[in-house]
Design a protein around this motif. Structure first.
Motif, mmCIF file in Angstrom:
data_model
loop_
_atom_site.group_PDB
_atom_site.id
_atom_site.type_symbol
_atom_site.label_atom_id
_atom_site.label_comp_id
_atom_site.label_asym_id
_atom_site.label_seq_id
_atom_site.Cartn_x
_atom_site.Cartn_y
_atom_site.Cartn_z
ATOM 1 N N GLY A 127 0.795 -1.225 0.000
ATOM 2 C CA GLY A 127 0.000 0.000 0.000
ATOM 3 C C GLY A 127 0.823 1.269 0.000
ATOM 4 O O GLY A 127 0.406 2.276 0.581
ATOM 5 N N LEU A 128 1.979 1.270 -0.664
ATOM 6 C CA LEU A 128 2.788 2.487 -0.730
ATOM 7 C C LEU A 128 2.043 3.561 -1.515
ATOM 8 O O LEU A 128 1.363 3.260 -2.500
ATOM 9 C CB LEU A 128 4.133 2.200 -1.388
ATOM 10 C CG LEU A 128 5.100 1.330 -0.598
ATOM 11 C CD1 LEU A 128 6.418 1.184 -1.356
ATOM 12 C CD2 LEU A 128 5.366 1.913 0.778
ATOM 13 N N PRO A 129 2.175 4.816 -1.108
ATOM 14 C CA PRO A 129 1.420 5.885 -1.780
ATOM 15 C C PRO A 129 2.008 6.244 -3.130
ATOM 16 O O PRO A 129 3.185 6.022 -3.404
ATOM 17 C CB PRO A 129 1.552 7.053 -0.794
ATOM 18 C CG PRO A 129 2.843 6.800 -0.087
ATOM 19 C CD PRO A 129 2.945 5.315 0.045
ATOM 20 N N GLY A 130 1.174 6.837 -3.964
ATOM 21 C CA GLY A 130 1.610 7.375 -5.241
ATOM 22 C C GLY A 130 2.276 6.338 -6.123
ATOM 23 O O GLY A 130 1.838 5.189 -6.219
ATOM 24 N N LYS A 256 -7.316 13.197 -7.468
ATOM 25 C CA LYS A 256 -6.399 13.122 -6.338
ATOM 26 C C LYS A 256 -6.281 11.703 -5.818
ATOM 27 O O LYS A 256 -5.238 11.295 -5.356
ATOM 28 C CB LYS A 256 -6.873 14.053 -5.217
ATOM 29 C CG LYS A 256 -6.822 15.518 -5.617
ATOM 30 C CD LYS A 256 -7.281 16.412 -4.468
ATOM 31 C CE LYS A 256 -7.236 17.873 -4.869
ATOM 32 N NZ LYS A 256 -7.682 18.753 -3.792
ATOM 33 N N GLY A 257 -7.366 10.977 -5.864
ATOM 34 C CA GLY A 257 -7.319 9.625 -5.327
ATOM 35 C C GLY A 257 -6.488 8.683 -6.163
ATOM 36 O O GLY A 257 -6.058 7.646 -5.687
ATOM 37 N N GLY A 258 -6.217 9.037 -7.446
ATOM 38 C CA GLY A 258 -5.472 8.142 -8.304
ATOM 39 C C GLY A 258 -4.053 7.955 -7.877
ATOM 40 O O GLY A 258 -3.388 7.032 -8.296
ATOM 41 N N ALA A 259 -3.527 8.848 -7.014
ATOM 42 C CA ALA A 259 -2.129 8.747 -6.630
ATOM 43 C C ALA A 259 -1.847 7.509 -5.835
ATOM 44 O O ALA A 259 -0.718 7.091 -5.737
ATOM 45 C CB ALA A 259 -1.738 9.984 -5.819
ATOM 46 N N ALA A 260 -2.858 6.887 -5.271
ATOM 47 C CA ALA A 260 -2.608 5.735 -4.406
ATOM 48 C C ALA A 260 -2.575 4.426 -5.164
ATOM 49 O O ALA A 260 -2.309 3.385 -4.604
ATOM 50 C CB ALA A 260 -3.690 5.651 -3.322
ATOM 51 N N THR A 261 -2.821 4.461 -6.462
ATOM 52 C CA THR A 261 -2.894 3.205 -7.191
ATOM 53 C C THR A 261 -1.536 2.640 -7.499
ATOM 54 O O THR A 261 -1.386 1.450 -7.683
ATOM 55 C CB THR A 261 -3.655 3.409 -8.516
ATOM 56 O OG1 THR A 261 -2.924 4.314 -9.321
ATOM 57 C CG2 THR A 261 -5.054 3.938 -8.283
ATOM 58 N N GLY A 262 -0.537 3.524 -7.658
ATOM 59 C CA GLY A 262 0.800 3.045 -7.972
ATOM 60 C C GLY A 262 0.938 2.542 -9.395
ATOM 61 O O GLY A 262 1.857 1.813 -9.707
ATOM 62 N N VAL A 332 8.551 9.120 7.468
ATOM 63 C CA VAL A 332 8.390 8.348 8.697
ATOM 64 C C VAL A 332 7.017 7.693 8.744
ATOM 65 O O VAL A 332 6.864 6.565 9.223
ATOM 66 C CB VAL A 332 8.626 9.244 9.932
ATOM 67 C CG1 VAL A 332 8.154 8.565 11.207
ATOM 68 C CG2 VAL A 332 10.096 9.605 10.037
ATOM 69 N N ARG A 333 5.996 8.408 8.220
ATOM 70 C CA ARG A 333 4.641 7.870 8.271
ATOM 71 C C ARG A 333 4.492 6.605 7.439
ATOM 72 O O ARG A 333 3.654 5.766 7.719
ATOM 73 C CB ARG A 333 3.644 8.951 7.811
ATOM 74 C CG ARG A 333 3.462 10.066 8.827
ATOM 75 C CD ARG A 333 2.226 10.878 8.512
ATOM 76 N NE ARG A 333 2.405 11.717 7.347
ATOM 77 C CZ ARG A 333 2.871 12.969 7.393
ATOM 78 N NH1 ARG A 333 3.225 13.506 8.556
ATOM 79 N NH2 ARG A 333 2.992 13.678 6.292
ATOM 80 N N THR A 334 5.286 6.481 6.362
ATOM 81 C CA THR A 334 5.255 5.255 5.560
ATOM 82 C C THR A 334 6.605 4.542 5.620
ATOM 83 O O THR A 334 6.876 3.659 4.810
ATOM 84 C CB THR A 334 4.913 5.587 4.088
ATOM 85 O OG1 THR A 334 5.884 6.512 3.589
ATOM 86 C CG2 THR A 334 3.534 6.176 3.971
ATOM 87 N N GLY A 335 7.431 4.940 6.587
ATOM 88 C CA GLY A 335 8.803 4.445 6.636
ATOM 89 C C GLY A 335 8.891 2.947 6.786
ATOM 90 O O GLY A 335 9.737 2.301 6.163
#
Length: 361
Positions: A127-130, A256-262, A332-335
């Motif tokens: 679930g890494l962002p962007g 904006k939500g598309g950034a999470a699809t990778g 750090v939040r996704t570290g």
């Protein structure tokens, strides 16, 4: 607070608006060269990323980096990166690739394919962002920060995603300089085999050289040849990402939500409504042209040396600019997730490369 630079934000006067950041990038390159002179084991490009990240967090400098210098640093991270990638083509000749032999070429193709798909899949599962999953996979499988910059350009990735991926790949590649030489003889590799293993598994060209030189001139030659084979694969990969990014989005307007699809399609969506990136970006065409030019044998040795020096300076400036976009609180939040991906991919490419070298020796 994270900063986002819109790809089309070019209304400002190009020189006046960019001058503070470009000047800071030049100072960062000078500092990186100084670090390399003092500690030769630290590649210039690695030092540039670290210094850029440090500049973005120093109390007396961070306001300037995130404010007046941001436009020029973003320009360095994008335009200078493209120019440096074009010059990287002069380091590769057709004879270099053909001289590796069919078995080694097949091994390199398998390593790149397995690392790219495996890392990308795992990053999406975490679930890494962007575009971080795609960019980290590209950096590990092809050529580190240069590949991340190229794919990020083709996919229209966010600056923060590129910067975080560069930081992770740079860190793991730097660790390889210390770890891999310790495994040279325990793994039963001769100098040539060690060189091929390094060339197939270490990310950045400078890191490959720094790692392989510990095995002597034979190891260094084999490592560079195998590494350059991986570099050649950058062009078809970027072309493929560019083609995927041309696919129309399901809904018009910014998503904006598309950034999470990778996915590359989601990355391309961020370049604006109706935007269609070229199938082969201009800088990739330039990269291929430089390979063809080098293969003719018509480029004088002095010109090749000059191009190598210019490439190192341009990429160092670009990586300083990208390093300055790293925002540690955000990382750090996704570290934990991105660190887990980095470790898993590092083990994956080292293991697959080692098996490939054993099978082709």
């Amino acid at each position: 607070m994270t900063l986002r630079t819109h790809p089309r934000a070019a209304a400002r006067p190009p020189l006046r608006g960019d001058a503070p950041g470009l000047l800071l990038a030049c100072l960062g390159v000078a500092a990186a060269l100084g670090v390399h002179q003092l500690v030769p084991a630290v590649p210039k490009l690695t030092a540039a990323v670290v210094l850029g990240t440090a500049a973005a967090h120093l109390p007396g400098l961070r306001t300037f980096v995130r404010g007046a210098a941001r436009p020029g640093l973003s320009t360095a991270g994008r335009r200078l990166m493209r120019t440096g990638i074009v010059l990287l083509g002069l380091a590769v000749g057709a004879d270099d690739v053909l001289g590796l032999g069919g078995a080694t070429v097949a091994m390199v193709l398998a390593v790149v394919a397995l690392t790219l798909t495996g890392t990308w899949w795992l990053g999406c599962r975490l679930g890494l962002p962007g575009d971080q999953a795609l960019l980290v996979a590209t950096g590990y499988s092809i050529c580190g920060a240069s590949a991340i910059g190229a794919v990020g350009q083709a996919a229209g990735s966010e600056e923060e995603d590129i910067a975080a991926s560069v930081a992770l790949v740079t860190l793991c590649g730097t660790l390889a300089i210390a770890v891999l030489p310790l495994l040279h003889h325990p793994l039963g590799l001769d100098d040539a085999g060690f060189g091929r293993w390094v060339g197939a598994s270490v990310h950045d060209v400078g890191q490959v050289v720094a790692t392989a030189q510990s095995g002597g001139p034979v190891a260094l030659r084999e490592a560079v040849l195998v590494k350059l084979m991986r570099v050649v694969l950058l062009a078809p990969l970027v072309a493929g990402i560019g083609l995927a990014a041309r696919r129309p989005r399901r809904r018009p307007g910014p998503a904006k939500g598309g950034a999470a699809t990778g996915t590359p399609g989601a990355a391309g969506a961020r370049s604006g409504p109706g935007a269609r990136p070229p199938v082969v970006p201009l800088f990739v065409a330039g990269f291929l042209l430089m390979i063809a030019l080098r293969s003719t044998g018509a480029v004088p040795a002095g010109a090749l040396t000059l191009a190598t020096d210019a490439r190192e300076l341009l990429l160092a400036a670009a990586l300083f600019g990208l390093g300055s976009a790293v925002h540690l609180p955000t990382m750090v939040r996704t570290g934990g997730r991105i660190a887990a991906l980095g470790l898993a991919s590092w083990v994956m490419i080292a293991g697959v490369s080692y098996a490939g070298v054993l099978l082709t020796t």
